[in-house]
Write an enzyme that holds these catalytic residues in place. Structure first.
Site, PDB file in Angstrom:
ATOM      1  N   ASN A  11       0.851  -1.240  -0.109  1.00  0.00           N
ATOM      2  CA  ASN A  11       0.047   0.023  -0.022  1.00  0.00           C
ATOM      3  C   ASN A  11       0.888   1.397  -0.027  1.00  0.00           C
ATOM      4  O   ASN A  11       1.529   1.706   1.035  1.00  0.00           O
ATOM      5  CB  ASN A  11      -1.021   0.056   1.289  1.00  0.00           C
ATOM      6  CG  ASN A  11      -1.782   1.015   1.404  1.00  0.00           C
ATOM      7  OD1 ASN A  11      -2.033   1.914   0.279  1.00  0.00           O
ATOM      8  ND2 ASN A  11      -2.313   1.382   2.334  1.00  0.00           N
ATOM      9  N   LYS A  13      -0.066   4.339  -0.247  1.00  0.00           N
ATOM     10  CA  LYS A  13      -0.779   5.469   0.420  1.00  0.00           C
ATOM     11  C   LYS A  13      -0.241   6.664  -0.562  1.00  0.00           C
ATOM     12  O   LYS A  13      -0.443   6.552  -1.620  1.00  0.00           O
ATOM     13  CB  LYS A  13      -0.139   5.592   1.816  1.00  0.00           C
ATOM     14  CG  LYS A  13      -0.282   4.276   2.737  1.00  0.00           C
ATOM     15  CD  LYS A  13      -0.062   4.640   4.072  1.00  0.00           C
ATOM     16  CE  LYS A  13      -0.331   3.342   4.941  1.00  0.00           C
ATOM     17  NZ  LYS A  13       0.200   3.536   6.391  1.00  0.00           N
ATOM     18  N   HIS A  96      -9.290   0.968   5.163  1.00  0.00           N
ATOM     19  CA  HIS A  96      -8.058   1.102   5.827  1.00  0.00           C
ATOM     20  C   HIS A  96      -8.142   1.901   6.993  1.00  0.00           C
ATOM     21  O   HIS A  96      -8.965   2.776   7.204  1.00  0.00           O
ATOM     22  CB  HIS A  96      -6.987   1.698   4.929  1.00  0.00           C
ATOM     23  CG  HIS A  96      -5.469   1.596   5.436  1.00  0.00           C
ATOM     24  ND1 HIS A  96      -4.954   2.644   6.278  1.00  0.00           N
ATOM     25  CD2 HIS A  96      -4.629   0.650   4.900  1.00  0.00           C
ATOM     26  CE1 HIS A  96      -3.896   2.227   6.638  1.00  0.00           C
ATOM     27  NE2 HIS A  96      -3.577   1.180   6.054  1.00  0.00           N
ATOM     28  N   GLU A  98      -6.652   4.373   8.240  1.00  0.00           N
ATOM     29  CA  GLU A  98      -6.647   5.714   7.892  1.00  0.00           C
ATOM     30  C   GLU A  98      -7.683   6.490   7.195  1.00  0.00           C
ATOM     31  O   GLU A  98      -8.370   7.657   7.466  1.00  0.00           O
ATOM     32  CB  GLU A  98      -5.353   6.098   6.953  1.00  0.00           C
ATOM     33  CG  GLU A  98      -4.064   5.985   7.601  1.00  0.00           C
ATOM     34  CD  GLU A  98      -2.826   5.573   6.736  1.00  0.00           C
ATOM     35  OE1 GLU A  98      -1.720   5.415   7.443  1.00  0.00           O
ATOM     36  OE2 GLU A  98      -2.987   5.692   5.573  1.00  0.00           O
ATOM     37  N   GLU A 146      -5.454  -5.039  10.694  1.00  0.00           N
ATOM     38  CA  GLU A 146      -4.564  -3.893  11.306  1.00  0.00           C
ATOM     39  C   GLU A 146      -4.781  -3.462  12.795  1.00  0.00           C
ATOM     40  O   GLU A 146      -5.473  -3.190  13.306  1.00  0.00           O
ATOM     41  CB  GLU A 146      -4.854  -2.626  10.438  1.00  0.00           C
ATOM     42  CG  GLU A 146      -5.066  -2.835   8.983  1.00  0.00           C
ATOM     43  CD  GLU A 146      -5.415  -1.260   8.582  1.00  0.00           C
ATOM     44  OE1 GLU A 146      -4.711  -0.495   7.984  1.00  0.00           O
ATOM     45  OE2 GLU A 146      -6.801  -1.052   8.880  1.00  0.00           O
ATOM     46  N   GLY A 152       2.150   2.663  11.060  1.00  0.00           N
ATOM     47  CA  GLY A 152       3.035   3.893  10.801  1.00  0.00           C
ATOM     48  C   GLY A 152       3.927   4.086  12.200  1.00  0.00           C
ATOM     49  O   GLY A 152       4.721   5.115  11.942  1.00  0.00           O
ATOM     50  N   SER A 191       3.398  -1.952  10.284  1.00  0.00           N
ATOM     51  CA  SER A 191       4.802  -1.850  10.374  1.00  0.00           C
ATOM     52  C   SER A 191       5.633  -3.327  10.029  1.00  0.00           C
ATOM     53  O   SER A 191       6.467  -3.685  10.697  1.00  0.00           O
ATOM     54  CB  SER A 191       5.251  -1.598  11.850  1.00  0.00           C
ATOM     55  OG  SER A 191       4.669  -0.243  12.090  1.00  0.00           O
TER      56      SER A 191
END
Length: 229
Positions: A11, A13, A96, A98, A146, A152, A191
């Protein structure tokens, strides 16, 4: 039952310009040696057309990072699942963390987008967190777990933590989809990097990874996928 074939997706992003084609070229060049795993790169929508030309005929597939629920209409700035498929994508990430955080997407929103992906003939890579594993399920999909606190951050849960969550998701999939659920792929996302990939991808019910920052560099992405040899 035969275990699901491993799947590693990157991904990107909101990263990447046309000059980033050099990295996707290197990924394509290295992918030929990785016959035990399916590889996918999910660039920003602006790069889908260019990257589709580069990966054509290779072992690398393209995915997108989000889609609108409708196939077309007056939705300025949005992109439909049908448009993504037309641009060369074969899958789309939905839900996701985010998107859930910054765009306030709910489980209902994510489910609608997963159904839109299926309508367009795309695979939906549905991202779920610790408390969302059952509201976003919809048909033909890949699930990506996730741990939201790890995205991140450079931090990762322990293999025991990952095994517990992936086991719970597998049970939900079996309950919802019976035998089909046993064969659905569950990716770990949070990560993932070359230094921890072997340990994380060796956990029970981890069928691959949704890789963030490490997927921007061909060497790192291929090293993660190279765990499957």
């Amino acid at each position: 039952m035969t275990p699901p074939r491993p799947f590693v997706a990157g991904n990107w992003k909101m990263n990447g310009l046309r000059s980033s084609a050099a990295e996707i070229i290197r990924i394509v060049q290295g992918a030929g040696a990785l016959t035990a795993v399916d590889l996918m790169v999910c660039p920003p929508a602006t790069l889908l057309g260019l990257f589709a030309t580069i990966v054509e005929g290779s072992a690398v597939r393209l995915g997108a990072q989000d889609c609108h629920t409708e196939s077309h209409g007056a939705f300025t700035g949005d992109v439909s699942a049908e448009m993504l498929k037309d641009a060369g994508a074969s899958a789309v990430i939905v839900g996701h963390s985010e998107r859930r955080t910054y765009h306030k997407e709910t489980d209902a929103d994510v489910r609608a987008k997963a159904l839109a992906a299926r309508r367009a003939g795309l695979c939906a890579i549905v991202c779920v967190g610790e408390i969302r594993a059952d509201g976003a399920m919809a048909g033909n999909l890949v699930v990506a777990y996730e741990p939201v606190w790890a995205i991140g951050s450079g931090l990762t849960p322990t293999p025991t933590d990952v095994a517990e969550m992936h086991g719970s998701i597998r049970r939900l999939l079996r309950l919802r989809f019976a035998d089909e659920g046993a064969g659905m792929r569950i990716l770990y996302g949070g990560s993932v990097k070359p230094s921890n990939a072997k340990e994380l991808l060796g956990v029970a019910d981890v069928d691959g990874a949704l890789v963030g920052g490490a997927s921007l560099k061909a060497d790192e992405f291929l090293a993660i996928a190279g765990v499957y040899r």
